[in-house]
Design a protein around this motif. Structure first.
Motif, PDB file in Angstrom:
ATOM      1  N   VAL A 136      40.867  35.960  53.346  1.00 29.85           N
ATOM      2  CA  VAL A 136      41.133  36.552  52.033  1.00 29.85           C
ATOM      3  C   VAL A 136      41.316  35.431  51.012  1.00 29.85           C
ATOM      4  CG1 VAL A 136      42.749  37.919  50.670  1.00 29.85           C
ATOM      5  CG2 VAL A 136      42.170  38.638  52.997  1.00 29.85           C
ATOM      6  N   GLN A 137      40.526  35.478  49.953  1.00 27.07           N
ATOM      7  CA  GLN A 137      40.599  34.465  48.902  1.00 27.07           C
ATOM      8  C   GLN A 137      41.570  34.864  47.793  1.00 27.07           C
ATOM      9  OE1 GLN A 137      38.592  31.489  49.194  1.00 27.07           O
ATOM     10  NE2 GLN A 137      38.462  32.426  51.214  1.00 27.07           N
ATOM     11  N   GLN A 138      41.624  36.156  47.484  1.00 24.53           N
ATOM     12  CA  GLN A 138      42.512  36.637  46.428  1.00 24.53           C
ATOM     13  C   GLN A 138      42.628  38.149  46.512  1.00 24.53           C
ATOM     14  OE1 GLN A 138      41.443  35.366  42.469  1.00 24.53           O
ATOM     15  NE2 GLN A 138      43.307  36.150  41.528  1.00 24.53           N
ATOM     16  N   ILE A 139      43.820  38.652  46.191  1.00 27.04           N
ATOM     17  CA  ILE A 139      44.068  40.086  46.061  1.00 27.04           C
ATOM     18  C   ILE A 139      44.651  40.322  44.677  1.00 27.04           C
ATOM     19  CG2 ILE A 139      45.333  42.089  46.925  1.00 27.04           C
ATOM     20  CD1 ILE A 139      45.476  40.689  49.650  1.00 27.04           C
ATOM     21  N   GLY A 140      44.083  41.246  43.934  1.00 25.98           N
ATOM     22  CA  GLY A 140      44.612  41.520  42.599  1.00 25.98           C
ATOM     23  C   GLY A 140      43.868  42.658  41.929  1.00 25.98           C
ATOM     24  N   THR A 141      44.344  43.051  40.768  1.00 28.89           N
ATOM     25  CA  THR A 141      43.636  44.059  39.985  1.00 28.89           C
ATOM     26  C   THR A 141      42.331  43.453  39.476  1.00 28.89           C
ATOM     27  OG1 THR A 141      44.634  43.389  37.893  1.00 28.89           O
ATOM     28  CG2 THR A 141      45.857  45.001  39.217  1.00 28.89           C
ATOM     29  N   PRO A 142      41.368  44.299  39.083  1.00 32.38           N
ATOM     30  CA  PRO A 142      40.129  43.749  38.524  1.00 32.38           C
ATOM     31  C   PRO A 142      40.385  42.764  37.384  1.00 32.38           C
ATOM     32  CG  PRO A 142      39.840  46.073  38.976  1.00 32.38           C
ATOM     33  CD  PRO A 142      41.292  45.772  39.228  1.00 32.38           C
ATOM     34  N   LYS A 143      41.340  43.083  36.521  1.00 31.57           N
ATOM     35  CA  LYS A 143      41.642  42.188  35.399  1.00 31.57           C
ATOM     36  C   LYS A 143      42.205  40.869  35.881  1.00 31.57           C
ATOM     37  CE  LYS A 143      43.958  41.996  30.912  1.00 31.57           C
ATOM     38  NZ  LYS A 143      44.791  42.707  29.923  1.00 31.57           N
ATOM     39  N   GLU A 144      43.076  40.914  36.893  1.00 30.45           N
ATOM     40  CA  GLU A 144      43.691  39.680  37.397  1.00 30.45           C
ATOM     41  C   GLU A 144      42.664  38.743  38.021  1.00 30.45           C
ATOM     42  OE1 GLU A 144      48.145  41.459  38.493  1.00 30.45           O
ATOM     43  OE2 GLU A 144      46.581  41.349  40.025  1.00 30.45           O
ATOM     44  N   VAL A 145      41.771  39.279  38.860  1.00 32.25           N
ATOM     45  CA  VAL A 145      40.821  38.397  39.534  1.00 32.25           C
ATOM     46  C   VAL A 145      39.757  37.883  38.568  1.00 32.25           C
ATOM     47  CG1 VAL A 145      41.212  39.471  41.783  1.00 32.25           C
ATOM     48  CG2 VAL A 145      39.361  40.311  40.348  1.00 32.25           C
ATOM     49  N   TYR A 146      39.500  38.635  37.506  1.00 33.15           N
ATOM     50  CA  TYR A 146      38.550  38.172  36.492  1.00 33.15           C
ATOM     51  C   TYR A 146      39.188  37.111  35.594  1.00 33.15           C
ATOM     52  CZ  TYR A 146      35.478  38.198  32.414  1.00 33.15           C
ATOM     53  OH  TYR A 146      34.661  37.819  31.390  1.00 33.15           O
ATOM     54  N   SER A 147      40.404  37.362  35.156  1.00 37.30           N
ATOM     55  CA  SER A 147      41.059  36.472  34.192  1.00 37.30           C
ATOM     56  C   SER A 147      41.733  35.276  34.843  1.00 37.30           C
ATOM     57  CB  SER A 147      42.102  37.252  33.381  1.00 37.30           C
ATOM     58  OG  SER A 147      41.506  38.332  32.692  1.00 37.30           O
ATOM     59  N   TYR A 148      42.172  35.432  36.090  1.00 32.32           N
ATOM     60  CA  TYR A 148      42.899  34.358  36.771  1.00 32.32           C
ATOM     61  C   TYR A 148      42.364  34.168  38.188  1.00 32.32           C
ATOM     62  CZ  TYR A 148      46.023  35.595  32.944  1.00 32.32           C
ATOM     63  OH  TYR A 148      46.535  35.899  31.700  1.00 32.32           O
ATOM     64  N   PRO A 149      41.106  33.748  38.329  1.00 29.64           N
ATOM     65  CA  PRO A 149      40.542  33.561  39.668  1.00 29.64           C
ATOM     66  C   PRO A 149      41.311  32.499  40.443  1.00 29.64           C
ATOM     67  CG  PRO A 149      39.152  32.540  37.989  1.00 29.64           C
ATOM     68  CD  PRO A 149      40.177  33.332  37.256  1.00 29.64           C
ATOM     69  N   ALA A 150      41.541  32.764  41.719  1.00 28.94           N
ATOM     70  CA  ALA A 150      42.358  31.857  42.531  1.00 28.94           C
ATOM     71  C   ALA A 150      41.657  30.540  42.811  1.00 28.94           C
ATOM     72  CB  ALA A 150      42.725  32.541  43.851  1.00 28.94           C
ATOM     73  N   ASN A 151      40.338  30.563  42.871  1.00 30.29           N
ATOM     74  CA  ASN A 151      39.583  29.346  43.188  1.00 30.29           C
ATOM     75  C   ASN A 151      38.157  29.469  42.656  1.00 30.29           C
ATOM     76  OD1 ASN A 151      38.169  30.971  45.137  1.00 30.29           O
ATOM     77  ND2 ASN A 151      39.823  30.591  46.594  1.00 30.29           N
ATOM     78  N   THR A 152      37.359  28.447  42.892  1.00 28.86           N
ATOM     79  CA  THR A 152      36.004  28.432  42.342  1.00 28.86           C
ATOM     80  C   THR A 152      35.122  29.511  42.970  1.00 28.86           C
ATOM     81  OG1 THR A 152      35.365  26.706  43.927  1.00 28.86           O
ATOM     82  CG2 THR A 152      36.058  25.987  41.728  1.00 28.86           C
TER      83      THR A 152
END
Length: 367
Positions: A213-229
């Motif tokens: 798992v690279q990231q878990i979040g709302t659509p807005k969170e993963v778009y605005s604050y991506p965990a990594n490249t």
């Protein structure tokens, strides 16, 4: 309905291949969770472990606070909608939807009530006496959904249910599934490789790569604050621009021969102090690179001249492909701008939307 807990779930095959590693997540009742990632990332394997179709190598799976690792699929009160519909061709729509209830020896009157109620929700009432070969792809998919809904499971599992449909029908069925979810209120886990489906349907997205798992979040969170490249480039269309370069004296210099530099905002420089004199990755989404004269003036120290090598007109939007010192750059703007291929274009990077990533870990640097 029910919530789920996946505690340190692993799937390791006999040949040593790790399909899923240390999957941790709590899913609340009535959430619509989407697992997304490239082929082979472990998303379908995770879904199949929840369904009981794959054995869990290590970790604990709870459904409605009950440990279900050793329960048979039929005892987990989950139902799965598959990619290929899996309808019985010799049965009518009514019979397909009623079949699982008959196997469970539900009274005939209750079966009739459930099937007709769900058929009404899905707009299938007039098709109940037809067989699958007389239905369109979208209608078959609705029957597959209906067959799942009539069982009244605690959890709906959907494994790329729209991938066999054409582009226009996929959009329609996305809307249908969202509407059904809101009406039925079921906890739903949906697997797709299509990030557009994930962004438009999910209450939360789980982004996976090589079983992790690279990231878990709302659509807005993963778009605005991506965990990594990886997340930065997987979520968003076109994907985020990532530029390699060096950082020093408040300036970022692109790797290449032309020594193109942009000024880093003062409010970001404190967070980047550990990268002074070192390599850095700068990310900017194509829609945050502007041709607007007002933005060119506002970010006059952060403008770049590019050659519009390829230009795509997408109705409302215009996408320009070029490069900066050999590094690819994509610009997404309004179609109002009359840009042709092989034209010199001056663009401004909207520095309030910029992202920074560590070149060693590829993780985003928190601002």
């Amino acid at each position: 309905m029910a919530g789920l807990k996946l505690n340190h779930i692993y799937k390791v095959y006999e040949n040593g291949t790790k399909a899923v590693s240390d999957f941790n997540m709590e899913i609340k009742d009535k959430e619509f969770i989407v697992f997304v990632g490239p082929s082979g990332c472990g998303k379908s394997t995770t879904l199949r472990m929840i369904a009981g179709l794959e054995e869990i190598t290590a970790g604990d799976l709870f459904i409605d606070d009950k440990l279900v690792n050793d329960l048979e699929p039929k005892d987990r009160k989950v139902t799965m909608v598959f990619q290929n519909y899996a309808l019985y061709p010799h049965m009518t729509v009514y019979e397909n939807m009623a079949f699982a209830l008959k196997i469970r020896k539900i009274p005939k009157a209750e079966i009739d009530e459930r099937v007709k109620e769900v058929a009404s929700i899905l707009g299938l009432t007039e098709y109940l006496n037809r067989k699958p070969k007389a239905l369109s792809g979208g209608q078959c998919q609705r029957v597959a959904l209906g067959r799942a809904i009539v069982r009244k499971p605690k959890v709906f599992l959907m494994d790329e249910p729209l991938s066999n449909l054409d582009a226009k029908l996929r959009v329609t069925m996305r809307e249908e599934i969202i509407r059904i979810h809101e009406k039925v209120g079921a906890t739903t886990i949906y697997v797709t490789h299509d990030q557009t489906e994930a962004m438009t349907m999910a209450s939360r997205i789980v982004i996976m790569k090589t079983g992790i798992v690279q990231q878990i979040g709302t659509p807005k969170e993963v778009y605005s604050y991506p965990a990594n490249t990886f997340v930065a480039q997987f979520i968003g269309s076109p994907s985020m621009n990532l530029f390699n370069g060096s950082y020093d004296n408040g300036k970022f210099t692109f790797d290449g021969t032309n020594s193109i530099t942009i000024d880093i905002p003062k409010e970001h420089q404190e967070k980047l102090k550990d990268y002074i004199g070192k390599q850095l990755i700068v990310g900017i989404r194509p829609e945050d690179i502007s041709l607007d004269p007002a933005m060119l003036k506002k970010y006059s120290h952060d403008t770049i001249s590019i050659d519009s090598q390829v230009v795509e007109l997408l109705g409302h939007d215009l996408v320009i492909y070029s490069d900066v010192d050999g590094q690819k750059i994509i610009v997404k703007t309004l179609a109002d701008y009359d840009i042709k291929a092989h034209q010199d274009v001056k663009v401004a990077i909207c520095m309030n939307k910029i992202h920074y990533f560590d070149p060693d870990t590829t993780n985003r640097i928190e601002l």
